[in-house]
Write an enzyme that holds these catalytic residues in place. Structure first.
Site, PDB file in Angstrom:
ATOM      1  N   ASP A 155       0.834  -1.209   0.000  1.00  0.00           N
ATOM      2  CA  ASP A 155       0.000   0.000   0.000  1.00  0.00           C
ATOM      3  C   ASP A 155       0.871   1.261   0.000  1.00  0.00           C
ATOM      4  O   ASP A 155       0.520   2.268  -0.630  1.00  0.00           O
ATOM      5  CB  ASP A 155      -0.928  -0.008   1.228  1.00  0.00           C
ATOM      6  CG  ASP A 155      -1.792  -1.252   1.255  1.00  0.00           C
ATOM      7  OD1 ASP A 155      -2.267  -1.672   0.186  1.00  0.00           O
ATOM      8  OD2 ASP A 155      -1.983  -1.818   2.356  1.00  0.00           O
ATOM      9  N   HIS A 184      -5.277  -3.670   5.623  1.00  0.00           N
ATOM     10  CA  HIS A 184      -4.936  -3.973   4.232  1.00  0.00           C
ATOM     11  C   HIS A 184      -6.143  -4.561   3.492  1.00  0.00           C
ATOM     12  O   HIS A 184      -6.181  -5.739   3.159  1.00  0.00           O
ATOM     13  CB  HIS A 184      -3.736  -4.934   4.149  1.00  0.00           C
ATOM     14  CG  HIS A 184      -3.411  -5.306   2.730  1.00  0.00           C
ATOM     15  ND1 HIS A 184      -2.897  -4.399   1.815  1.00  0.00           N
ATOM     16  CD2 HIS A 184      -3.567  -6.464   2.042  1.00  0.00           C
ATOM     17  CE1 HIS A 184      -2.754  -4.990   0.653  1.00  0.00           C
ATOM     18  NE2 HIS A 184      -3.159  -6.248   0.752  1.00  0.00           N
TER      19      HIS A 184
HETATM   20  P1  NAD Z   1      -0.271 -18.509  -5.285  1.00  0.00           P
HETATM   21  O1  NAD Z   1      -1.446 -19.394  -5.362  1.00  0.00           O
HETATM   22  O2  NAD Z   1       0.454 -18.181  -6.531  1.00  0.00           O
HETATM   23  O3  NAD Z   1       0.783 -19.104  -4.262  1.00  0.00           O
HETATM   24  C1  NAD Z   1       0.433 -19.550  -2.995  1.00  0.00           C
HETATM   25  C2  NAD Z   1       1.341 -20.684  -2.625  1.00  0.00           C
HETATM   26  O4  NAD Z   1       0.973 -21.110  -1.307  1.00  0.00           O
HETATM   27  C3  NAD Z   1       1.210 -21.918  -3.535  1.00  0.00           C
HETATM   28  O5  NAD Z   1       2.471 -22.301  -4.035  1.00  0.00           O
HETATM   29  C4  NAD Z   1       0.615 -22.977  -2.635  1.00  0.00           C
HETATM   30  O6  NAD Z   1       1.049 -24.293  -2.925  1.00  0.00           O
HETATM   31  C5  NAD Z   1       1.133 -22.502  -1.291  1.00  0.00           C
HETATM   32  N1  NAD Z   1       0.418 -23.110  -0.168  1.00  0.00           N
HETATM   33  C6  NAD Z   1      -0.889 -23.412  -0.040  1.00  0.00           C
HETATM   34  N2  NAD Z   1      -1.110 -23.995   1.144  1.00  0.00           N
HETATM   35  C7  NAD Z   1       0.071 -24.047   1.774  1.00  0.00           C
HETATM   36  C8  NAD Z   1       0.486 -24.531   3.044  1.00  0.00           C
HETATM   37  N3  NAD Z   1      -0.364 -25.090   3.902  1.00  0.00           N
HETATM   38  N4  NAD Z   1       1.791 -24.417   3.378  1.00  0.00           N
HETATM   39  C9  NAD Z   1       2.669 -23.860   2.524  1.00  0.00           C
HETATM   40  N5  NAD Z   1       2.334 -23.379   1.317  1.00  0.00           N
HETATM   41  C10 NAD Z   1       1.052 -23.480   0.954  1.00  0.00           C
HETATM   42  O7  NAD Z   1      -0.750 -17.161  -4.554  1.00  0.00           O
HETATM   43  P2  NAD Z   1       0.033 -15.756  -4.462  1.00  0.00           P
HETATM   44  O8  NAD Z   1      -0.342 -14.902  -5.607  1.00  0.00           O
HETATM   45  O9  NAD Z   1       1.460 -16.014  -4.187  1.00  0.00           O
HETATM   46  O10 NAD Z   1      -0.676 -15.122  -3.153  1.00  0.00           O
HETATM   47  C11 NAD Z   1      -0.506 -15.691  -1.902  1.00  0.00           C
HETATM   48  C12 NAD Z   1      -1.292 -14.938  -0.849  1.00  0.00           C
HETATM   49  O11 NAD Z   1      -0.776 -13.605  -0.712  1.00  0.00           O
HETATM   50  C13 NAD Z   1      -2.775 -14.756  -1.174  1.00  0.00           C
HETATM   51  O12 NAD Z   1      -3.542 -14.964  -0.007  1.00  0.00           O
HETATM   52  C14 NAD Z   1      -2.886 -13.300  -1.598  1.00  0.00           C
HETATM   53  O13 NAD Z   1      -4.159 -12.764  -1.391  1.00  0.00           O
HETATM   54  C15 NAD Z   1      -1.862 -12.671  -0.691  1.00  0.00           C
HETATM   55  N6  NAD Z   1      -1.377 -11.343  -1.096  1.00  0.00           N
HETATM   56  C16 NAD Z   1      -1.161 -10.426  -0.114  1.00  0.00           C
HETATM   57  C17 NAD Z   1      -0.688  -9.166  -0.431  1.00  0.00           C
HETATM   58  C18 NAD Z   1      -0.432  -8.162   0.662  1.00  0.00           C
HETATM   59  O14 NAD Z   1      -0.257  -6.987   0.338  1.00  0.00           O
HETATM   60  N7  NAD Z   1      -0.349  -8.537   1.903  1.00  0.00           N
HETATM   61  C19 NAD Z   1      -0.434  -8.838  -1.766  1.00  0.00           C
HETATM   62  C20 NAD Z   1      -0.646  -9.800  -2.746  1.00  0.00           C
HETATM   63  C21 NAD Z   1      -1.142 -11.059  -2.402  1.00  0.00           C
HETATM   64  C1  LMR Z   2      -3.023  -6.551  -3.086  1.00  0.00           C
HETATM   65  O1  LMR Z   2      -3.258  -5.537  -2.436  1.00  0.00           O
HETATM   66  O2  LMR Z   2      -2.611  -6.531  -4.253  1.00  0.00           O
HETATM   67  C2  LMR Z   2      -3.204  -7.897  -2.427  1.00  0.00           C
HETATM   68  O3  LMR Z   2      -3.804  -7.773  -1.184  1.00  0.00           O
HETATM   69  C3  LMR Z   2      -3.869  -8.904  -3.295  1.00  0.00           C
HETATM   70  C4  LMR Z   2      -5.312  -8.616  -3.559  1.00  0.00           C
HETATM   71  O4  LMR Z   2      -6.129  -9.515  -3.327  1.00  0.00           O
HETATM   72  O5  LMR Z   2      -5.641  -7.522  -4.012  1.00  0.00           O
END
Ligand code: NAD
Ligand code: LMR
Length: 335
Positions: A155, A184
């Site tokens: 953010d 967030h």
């Molecule tokens: P993705 O599906 O590409 O990757 C997630 C990974 O987690 C996969 O490789 C999966 O196998 C793994 N996984 C699932 N269960 C698991 C477990 N029990 N133990 C270990 N690994 C496990 O998803 P992504 O795009 O990398 O996003 C991941 C998370 O991050 C989502 O919840 C998304 O919303 C979040 N996110 C947060 C922010 C933020 O600003 N905080 C920003 C973007 C995404």
């Molecule tokens: C973001 O802000 O990009 C992440 O929290 C992923 C989402 O779900 O938007």
């Protein structure tokens, strides 16, 4: 000697984040945990001739807890981007049913194997997953609120980029350091432009200000829509998550750094009691915090005493929504 473990290392965020951590000269061991594909990611990264030794851990079955335990033992920092991302039309809260359980089980592993680690939570919905981790650690008797971070850095990154895009001739995104407080998701995200970019923000019309704030609050949706079902932000998130991790590593080496993070306003943290009073008694909120080798050294609560009247209104909306998100996480563990 610094060991960093990434849980969810084979995912869209996990892979580029692991690459960035692999390049950090302070890191001596990079431990990669995932439930799929992680041996390949680990083998690939291990060929890079940076200092960190790379090891990967894949459970042999759903019941196998050894792989997680082995990946975590001795970790100084654990970063969690494990879980499912959004598709168009979903809110972050829609991810709760799947991600809450994933984060809970990883937190149990941390409590048992790396109770002193700094823990950075990326998995959504951050407003609820951070309280989940805190409740698990409390139950296990190993909770230190100063070591738990909800990663909201994306953010801040967006707030800096988006205002700079309105002044392309005269500014770069790196000219700004806008603090973003609250939580967030959507309206819980409150960019404090009146403080971090005052002169440029004040030159905007009321309509432009509203559009800019809305863009920061719903920036995640832009990526979700553009990816059209293939997930949410991964590369910008890896950059943002690494920024917080790198700041913590710098702080552990004695360089003072301030970053915003979603934290538990526990009175054991300097400035947290004052912060809590300013946010209607909420237990969790994102604030700028001073970092040290032990995590959060101090909450810079004073920032909320300087906000504009318009920002006060945004904060009131954020507080109302956050209260529900936090309660949802807490009661998930204590149900
Ligand atoms: P993705 O599906 O590409 O990757 C997630 C990974 O987690 C996969 O490789 C999966 O196998 C793994 N996984 C699932 N269960 C698991 C477990 N029990 N133990 C270990 N690994 C496990 O998803 P992504 O795009 O990398 O996003 C991941 C998370 O991050 C989502 O919840 C998304 O919303 C979040 N996110 C947060 C922010 C933020 O600003 N905080 C920003 C973007 C995404
Ligand atoms: C973001 O802000 O990009 C992440 O929290 C992923 C989402 O779900 O938007």
């Amino acid at each position: 000697m610094v060991k960093v473990t990434i849980c969810g290392a084979a995912g869209g965020i996990g892979q580029p984040l692991s690459l960035l951590v692999k390049l950090n000269p302070q890191v001596t061991e990079l431990s990669l945990f995932d439930v799929v594909n992680v041996p390949g990611v680990g083998a690939d990264l291990s060929h890079i001739n940076s200092g960190a030794v790379t090891k990967s851990f894949l459970p042999s079955s759903r019941e196998d807890k050894t792989a997680l335990a082995d990946s975590l033992k001795g970790s100084d920092m654990v970063i969690i981007p494990a879980g499912v991302p959004r598709k168009p039309g979903m809110t972050r809260d829609d991810l709760f049913n799947i991600n809450a359980g994933i984060v809970q089980s990883l937190a149990e592993g941390i409590a048992e194997n790396a109770p002193k680690a700094l823990i950075l939570i990326i998995s959504n919905p951050v407003n609820s997953t951070v309280p989940i981790v805190a409740e698990v650690l409390k139950k296990k008797g190993v909770y230190d609120p100063a070591r738990l971070f909800g990663v909201t850095t994306l953010d801040i990154v967006r707030a800096n980029t988006f205002i700079s895009q309105l002044y392309p001739e005269e500014t770069k995104p790196t000219d700004f350091e806008v603090r973003v407080v609250g939580g967030h998701s959507g309206e819980t995200i409150v960019p404090l432009y009146s403080l971090g970019a005052k002169s440029h923000f004040e030159k905007l019309s009321d309509e432009q200000k509203k559009t800019l704030i809305n863009r920061v609050q719903f920036g995640g949706d832009e990526v979700v829509q553009a990816k059209n079902g293939a997930g949410s932000a991964t590369l910008s998130m890896a950059y943002a998550g690494y920024r917080l991790a790198e700041s913590l590593l710098k702080a552990s080496a004695g360089t003072p750094v301030t970053e915003c993070t979603f934290l538990n306003l526990d009175p054991s943290i300097k400035g947290a009691a004052e912060a809590k009073k300013l946010v209607g008694g909420l237990e969790y909120f994102s604030f700028p915090v001073k970092l040290s080798k032990d995590g959060i050294a101090e909450v810079e609560y004073q920032i909320l005493e300087q906000v504009s009247d318009a920002e006060k209104q945004l904060l009131a909306v954020a507080e109302e929504q956050l209260a529900k998100n936090i309660e949802k996480g807490v009661s998930f563990v204590n149900k």
